[in-house]
Design an enzyme around this catalytic site. Structure first.
Site, PDB file in Angstrom:
ATOM      1  N   ARG A 311      63.877  85.381  -4.092  1.00  0.00           N
ATOM      2  CA  ARG A 311      62.996  85.067  -5.217  1.00  0.00           C
ATOM      3  C   ARG A 311      62.483  86.362  -5.849  1.00  0.00           C
ATOM      4  O   ARG A 311      61.761  87.123  -5.195  1.00  0.00           O
ATOM      5  CB  ARG A 311      61.788  84.244  -4.737  1.00  0.00           C
ATOM      6  CG  ARG A 311      62.141  82.960  -3.992  1.00  0.00           C
ATOM      7  CD  ARG A 311      62.374  81.775  -4.909  1.00  0.00           C
ATOM      8  NE  ARG A 311      63.002  80.675  -4.175  1.00  0.00           N
ATOM      9  CZ  ARG A 311      62.342  79.665  -3.599  1.00  0.00           C
ATOM     10  NH1 ARG A 311      61.029  79.614  -3.693  1.00  0.00           N
ATOM     11  NH2 ARG A 311      62.998  78.705  -2.960  1.00  0.00           N
ATOM     12  N   GLU A 313      60.049  87.232  -7.487  1.00  0.00           N
ATOM     13  CA  GLU A 313      58.670  87.067  -7.924  1.00  0.00           C
ATOM     14  C   GLU A 313      57.923  88.380  -7.792  1.00  0.00           C
ATOM     15  O   GLU A 313      57.774  88.894  -6.692  1.00  0.00           O
ATOM     16  CB  GLU A 313      57.973  85.999  -7.071  1.00  0.00           C
ATOM     17  CG  GLU A 313      58.262  84.593  -7.531  1.00  0.00           C
ATOM     18  CD  GLU A 313      57.543  83.554  -6.680  1.00  0.00           C
ATOM     19  OE1 GLU A 313      56.444  83.142  -7.069  1.00  0.00           O
ATOM     20  OE2 GLU A 313      58.104  83.173  -5.640  1.00  0.00           O
ATOM     21  N   ARG A 319      51.412  85.208   1.228  1.00  0.00           N
ATOM     22  CA  ARG A 319      52.429  84.235   1.664  1.00  0.00           C
ATOM     23  C   ARG A 319      53.717  84.247   0.850  1.00  0.00           C
ATOM     24  O   ARG A 319      54.547  83.354   0.977  1.00  0.00           O
ATOM     25  CB  ARG A 319      51.824  82.832   1.676  1.00  0.00           C
ATOM     26  CG  ARG A 319      51.386  82.315   0.321  1.00  0.00           C
ATOM     27  CD  ARG A 319      50.869  80.886   0.465  1.00  0.00           C
ATOM     28  NE  ARG A 319      50.637  80.276  -0.834  1.00  0.00           N
ATOM     29  CZ  ARG A 319      50.281  79.016  -1.006  1.00  0.00           C
ATOM     30  NH1 ARG A 319      50.115  78.230   0.028  1.00  0.00           N
ATOM     31  NH2 ARG A 319      50.100  78.529  -2.213  1.00  0.00           N
ATOM     32  N   HIS A 320      53.908  85.241  -0.013  1.00  0.00           N
ATOM     33  CA  HIS A 320      55.141  85.319  -0.792  1.00  0.00           C
ATOM     34  C   HIS A 320      55.951  86.552  -0.416  1.00  0.00           C
ATOM     35  O   HIS A 320      55.404  87.621  -0.205  1.00  0.00           O
ATOM     36  CB  HIS A 320      54.823  85.366  -2.289  1.00  0.00           C
ATOM     37  CG  HIS A 320      54.373  84.061  -2.842  1.00  0.00           C
ATOM     38  ND1 HIS A 320      53.042  83.745  -2.972  1.00  0.00           N
ATOM     39  CD2 HIS A 320      55.069  82.985  -3.274  1.00  0.00           C
ATOM     40  CE1 HIS A 320      52.930  82.513  -3.470  1.00  0.00           C
ATOM     41  NE2 HIS A 320      54.147  82.031  -3.654  1.00  0.00           N
ATOM     42  N   GLU A 462      51.264  75.051   2.017  1.00  0.00           N
ATOM     43  CA  GLU A 462      52.546  74.363   1.913  1.00  0.00           C
ATOM     44  C   GLU A 462      53.633  75.081   2.706  1.00  0.00           C
ATOM     45  O   GLU A 462      53.776  76.288   2.621  1.00  0.00           O
ATOM     46  CB  GLU A 462      52.921  74.295   0.417  1.00  0.00           C
ATOM     47  CG  GLU A 462      54.201  73.580   0.106  1.00  0.00           C
ATOM     48  CD  GLU A 462      55.337  74.548  -0.196  1.00  0.00           C
ATOM     49  OE1 GLU A 462      56.405  74.386   0.422  1.00  0.00           O
ATOM     50  OE2 GLU A 462      55.139  75.465  -0.997  1.00  0.00           O
ATOM     51  N   SER A 465      58.795  71.746   0.750  1.00  0.00           N
ATOM     52  CA  SER A 465      58.752  71.017  -0.496  1.00  0.00           C
ATOM     53  C   SER A 465      60.054  70.234  -0.565  1.00  0.00           C
ATOM     54  O   SER A 465      61.101  70.760  -0.220  1.00  0.00           O
ATOM     55  CB  SER A 465      58.636  72.003  -1.656  1.00  0.00           C
ATOM     56  OG  SER A 465      58.190  71.350  -2.797  1.00  0.00           O
ATOM     57  N   ARG A 513      56.773  81.063   7.083  1.00  0.00           N
ATOM     58  CA  ARG A 513      55.503  80.375   6.830  1.00  0.00           C
ATOM     59  C   ARG A 513      55.102  79.489   8.000  1.00  0.00           C
ATOM     60  O   ARG A 513      53.937  79.449   8.404  1.00  0.00           O
ATOM     61  CB  ARG A 513      55.599  79.516   5.566  1.00  0.00           C
ATOM     62  CG  ARG A 513      55.525  80.331   4.308  1.00  0.00           C
ATOM     63  CD  ARG A 513      55.215  79.423   3.133  1.00  0.00           C
ATOM     64  NE  ARG A 513      55.176  80.202   1.904  1.00  0.00           N
ATOM     65  CZ  ARG A 513      54.850  79.718   0.730  1.00  0.00           C
ATOM     66  NH1 ARG A 513      54.561  78.444   0.600  1.00  0.00           N
ATOM     67  NH2 ARG A 513      54.825  80.487  -0.334  1.00  0.00           N
TER      68      ARG A 513
END
Lengths: 539, 539
Positions: A311, A313, A319-320, A462, A465, A513
Site C-alpha cells: 500500500r 500510503e 497501525r499502517h 479493525e 475487512s 495487526r
C-alpha cells in the site's frame, strides 16, 4: 634515549608559544624523560620475569581456550551438541558440549568467572574456576575478555545447583566450564541486551533507566530481535499463521499463490506502487482480491493465501505500513454469506485458543517486558449489526451518523463499550452502510442502504475487512460505473464472472495487526520483523 | 402491410443499380410481401392456439424450474446442501439438494435429458424425465437450454444405478431431478471443458482433435483452471507447501515474513525490478537471502519463508518467470554445513512421500491427461560431489570443464546418467566450484577452488540452490570486494555479522519448479496459477 636523540630533541621541542625551549627547560625535560625511561625498563624487566616464570610453569590450559578459526565446515567430529533447553538429570556429572552466546559475564574474586550462556530464549549459568589442572589464570583472563553477545563453544560438566538459579531458565543445574572457544566475537553493541530487555515498568525517573527509542531498535533490528521478548513475539506470530492454515486446511480450503505484479491496479488507482515492467507499466498488488475471486470462478471454492500486500500510503501511524502480511481467504457459499461469516468467527477463536495453548510461555515473557491485559474473547463470537453499534455509541452520548464509517476514535470507543457490555475484546460488526464499502460489495436486499459486509475488531481496532462480493458480471459492471470506475480497466476481473460464478464471500486479515492487538503492543512496527513505512526501507 | 406503406415502398425501393423500381417490378415485390405476411399470420395463429392449449392445461412444473434472482443472501432456509462426493447409500430414495455446475447435457428422445453435474473434480449423472406431475415438457425445454458451465441449484431423488456409470466419479448412484434452477448462467465458452480436459494421447491427426494453445488457456485461466487436471495440479501444489512446513515446524523452524520492498538490491544490481518509493528508489526482493541470514544473526537459528520472489529477467524459457513462489530456509549449524544439507535431503523425501500419500487420486488424474513417468527417489538422498558429476559426464563422452557451471543441456544429461546409474530422479550435487557461486558462499577449506555449496535436481533440472554462507563480516567484506561489489551498498547486510554470528547454511526452492518437474509438465506456466513473464501481466 641516547645523546643523539637528545640533540635532535633540542631542535624539535617547542614551548607552548611555538618557540624553541631554553637550555634549562630542555634539561628539565630530558630529566623527566630519563625518569620515564627507567620506569619503562623496570616494567619491561618485570614482564620478562613474569613470562620466564610462566615459561617455567607453562599454561596447562593452552589448548582449552582461544579463538577458533572461521568455521568453514572443516571436519565432522561426531561431537554431540546439547541444547540448553534439554539439560537435565541425565547430564549431571557428565561433560557436555554446546554452542551458545555469552549473554553476560561477571568475575568474582581473582579466580572465578560467572558466565550466563544463552540459546534463543534459554539461559544457563556457567562458571569458570581457576584450578591446578584444567583452568589456568590465562584461561580465566581470556574468558573474562570475551565480549557480550559473542558466540562460544563450551565444554562443561553439568552440576546440580544447591539452590534455584532464578536469573536463568535452567534453574536446577549449572555448568562447570572446562573448555571455552570463541566461534564469533561481537563488536561493541549499540545498546546492551539488558537495556533492550528491561521491563517498561522499571523505566522510571527514579530508576534512572531510559527507554531505547523504537527507531534505534529498528535500525539495529538484528540485535533487538535477540531479546527474549522479541523471540517470543515472533514465535506467537508464527503460531497465528499455523492455526489460520490448520483451521482452513481442515475445512477443505486450498492454499494459493497469486501474482503481486499486475497489469492493472487491484483496488483502483489510489495508494498503489507502480513498477516499470520492461517496456510496460505494472502495479504491486494492494490485495489478492481479484485473483482470489477468480479462483472461486475457477471452482476452487475455498481458497486462502498468506502473502505480502503493498500500500503506497504516505502516512505514518501506529497501525499502517506500506507492506504487510495479508491472510486472505475467499469461499463460495450455498445460500447465505453468514456461512462464511460464522466460519471466520470460529477461525479466530481457533487462532486465539491456539495462542493460549501453544504460547503460554511466550505470553508470559512478553507480559514481563510489556505488561498487557489478557485478551478476552467469547467461545461464540459476538456479531453486532451496524445499527446496533450506532445505538451503543448514541446511548453513550456520542453523535454519530447512520451511514458514515467510523473513525479510529469512534472504533476505539465502540470497542470499550462492547468490552463493558459483553466482556470481549473481539467482535464482528456486520451490515456496513453500502456507501462506505468498495464497488464489488453485495448490497443487503432487505435493508436498503446497507450491505452484506463486515469488519472484525480486536481491542477496538479493525483487523479484518470482508463482504459478500457481487458475482454477477452485469451488476458488477453497473456498480463499477456508478462508482465512476472505467470498467475497461477491470475487464479481466469482470469477465471472470461471465461463465457461471458462485455466490461467495471472504476477507483479508492483517497478520501484524492481529499480533499487535492481541499483545497490546501499541505500534505495528513491534509486531513486524523488518517494518516498511514511507520513511523506512532498511534494514 | 397497408396501402399506405406500399405507397411509401414505391418511393423508397430501389433496384440493384440504385434506380427506383419499375411499376411491374414493384407489383411483383408487393405480391411476394403479401405472401410472406399470410405465412406469418398462419404461424401466429398456430402459436396462439398452442398457448391457449397450454393455458387450458397449465405448466404443472412452473415452480420447479427457472432462473433464480441474483443471490444476495436473502434468507436462511436451513436447507441442507449435499456435496457430490458425499452421496452414498444413506441418500438412496431420498431427496437431496445441491448446487453444482452443468458440465454437459444430452437430450435423449423427446422426454429425457441427461445432465452431468460437477463440483470441482466430482461428477454425478442426473436425469430429467417428463412425467405427469413434476416434470413438464416446458421444464425439460428449460433444462435443455441451460448452457454448459452454468451453476444450478438442483433438487433430486438419489437412485441406485443398475450399472456402473463410468463417465462420472459417482458411479453407483444417479440423481432423478425434480427441481432445477439457474443460479448463474454461463456465456459461450472460449473452449469447451471437454477440449480443455482431453488427454494429449487423443490429440492426433487421426482423431482430428487439436490442442488448445497454452496462451489461450492462460488468457482464459478461470475456465482452464476448472479442468479436473488443473484442480488436481494445484491441490498437489498446496500439498508441497504443507509438507515443507510440517517437516520444518517439527524441527524447530520458525516461519518468518520479510520485506519485499527494500532500499538496496538483494543480490546485486542485475535482474532487479525498481520501484519508485515516494521520493526514493526501492527494489523488489530477488530473494529473502539477506533477511533470512539476518534472522540467523538475530538468533532465530532456524527460519523459513514462503513468499513471492521477483526477477526482472527478460527471457522466455520453459522454466523462468518474473515472479515465483520461493520456499526459503536458513539454519544455524553446530559444526558442519552437512547438518543442513542432510536435513534438506530428508525434507524433500518427506515432501515426495507426502504427495504420494495425500494425492494418489490427483496423481492419477494428471496422469490421465498428461501421462508422466513415475517420479523416482531414494529413501536416503544421493549426494554427488561436483568432480564426481564431471567424471560421470566424461565417462559418457562429454567434454566438460572442471570449474565451469553446467548449462541446461549438460544438467539434463547428468540427470539421465544419474537415473541410469542410481535409479533416482532426485539427487544433490555438492561442492560447486567457488567461481560460479555468489560472493557470500563459503569456500571449501579442504579443496581449493571449490565451495560448501549445492544444487538439488529433479529430473535433471535445478530446483534448489544453497550453500554455507560466510558469517564473518571481515571475510565477507573481502569477498565482496573481490567480486567488484561496492561494499557501501550492502553495509546493513555486512554489519549484521559484526555482533557474533553463527555458522549457517540454507537454500531457496522454486515451488512451481518442484511441481512442474514432479509431474513432468514441461512448462512452468502449467504449474503456476497466474504466471508472469516479460510478455504476460494478466489475468
Amino acid at each position: 634515549m641516547t645523546e643523539q636523540t637528545t640533540e635532535k630533541l633540542s631542535e624539535l621541542v617547542l614551548d607552548a608559544e611555538g618557540k624553541p625551549l631554553t637550555k634549562n627547560a630542555l634539561k628539565k625535560l630530558q630529566k623527566e624523560r630519563e625518569k620515564e625511561e627507567r620506569k619503562r625498563q623496570v616494567a619491561e624487566r618485570l614482564e620478562q620475569e613474569r613470562l620466564a616464570r610462566e615459561a617455567a610453569s607453562p599454561d596447562y590450559s593452552a589448548d582449552f581456550y582461544g579463538k577458533l578459526p572461521m568455521n568453514q565446515s572443516h571436519a565432522k567430529t561426531g561431537t554431540v551438541f546439547v541444547a540448553i533447553k534439554d539439560i537435565g538429570e541425565e547430564h549431571v556429572d557428565k561433560a557436555i558440549t554446546l554452542n551458545a552466546r555469552v549473554q553476560v559475564s561477571r568475575p568474582t574474586g581473582a579466580k572465578m568467572l560467572f558466565i550466563t550462556l544463552r540459546q534463543r530464549t534459554e539461559t544457563v549459568q556457567s562458571i569458570l574456576v581457576v584450578d591446578e589442572a584444567t583452568v589456568s589464570k590465562q584461561m580465566l583472563k581470556f574468558a573474562t575478555g570475551i565480549s557480550a553477545e559473542s558466540l562460544v563453544k563450551v565444554e562443561a560438566v553439568v552440576t546440580k545447583s544447591p539452590e534455584l538459579i532464578k536469573s536463568c531458565t535452567v534453574q536446577n543445574y549449572e555448568l562447570k566450564i572446562t573448555k571455552i572457544y570463541v566461534i564469533s566475537s561481537a563488536d561493541r553493541l549499540p545498546f546492551t541486551m539488558e537495556d533492550a530487555s528491561r521491563p517498561i515498568a522499571q523505566i522510571t525517573e527514579e530508576s534512572g533507566f531510559s527507554p531505547i527509542h523504537l527507531d534505534t531498535r529498528l535500525n539495529n533490528r538484528v540485535i533487538d530481535l535477540r531479546t527474549i521478548t522479541n523471540q517470543a513475539i515472533f514465535r506467537i506470530q508464527a503460531t497465528i499463521t499455523k492455526h489460520f492454515r490448520n483451521f482452513l486446511d481442515a475445512r477443505g480450503f486450498t492454499e494459493i499463490h497469486t501474482p503481486k505484479i499486475n497489469g492493472g491496479a487491484s483496488e483502483g488507482g489510489a495508494n498503489v506502487f507502480e513498477v516499470p515492467y520492461f517496456k510496460e507499466k505494472a502495479f504491486l498488488a494492494q490485495s489478492p482480491q481479484l485473483h482470489k475471486q477468480m479462483m472461486i470462478c475457477a471452482d476452487f471454492d475455498r481458497v486462502y493465501e498468506i502473502a505480502p500486500v503493498f500500500r503506497a500510503e504516505n502516512s505514518l501511524t501506529h497501525r499502517h505500513m506500506t507492506e504487510f502480511t495479508g491472510l486472505d481467504l475467499e469461499m463460495a457459499f450455498n445460500e447465505h454469506y453468514h456461512e462464511v461469516l460464522y466460519m471466520l468467527g470460529e477461525m479466530f477463536v481457533a487462532i486465539f485458543d491456539g495462542i493460549k495453548k501453544d504460547c503460554a510461555n511466550e505470553l508470559e515473557i512478553v507480559n514481563r517486558q510489556y505488561p498487557f491485559p489478557e485478551f478476552k474473547y467469547l467461545p461464540k463470537t459476538l456479531i453486532l449489526e451496524f445499527p446496533e453499534a450506532i445505538q451503543l455509541l448514541r446511548d453513550a452520548g456520542l453523535t454519530v451518523d447512520d451511514h458514515e464509517d467510523f473513525n479510529t476514535a469512534t472504533e476505539k470507543k465502540l470497542g470499550e463499550l462492547v468490552k463493558e457490555k459483553y466482556n470481549t475484546d473481539f467482535f464482528i460488526l456486520d451490515k456496513f452502510p453500502l456507501s462506505v464499502r468498495p464497488f464489488y460489495t453485495m448490497p443487503d436486499p432487505n435493508k436498503p442502504g446497507y450491505s452484506n459486509s463486515y469488519d472484525f475488531f480486536m481491542r477496538g481496532e479493525e483487523i479484518l475487512s470482508g463482504a459478500q462480493r457481487i458475482h454477477d458480471a452485469e451488476y458488477l459492471t453497473q456498480r463499477a460505473t456508478e462508482f465512476g470506475i472505467d470498467v475497461g480497466t477491470i475487464k479481466p476481473y469482470i469477465d471472470a464472472f461471465k461463465y457461471g460464478a458462485s455466490p461467495h464471500a471472504g476477507g483479508g486479515v492483517g497478520l501484524e495487526r492481529v499480533l499487535m492487538f492481541y499483545l497490546n503492543l501499541g505500534n505495528i512496527r513491534k509486531s513486524t520483523l523488518f517494518p516498511r513505512d514511507p520513511k523506512r526501507l532498511a534494514p
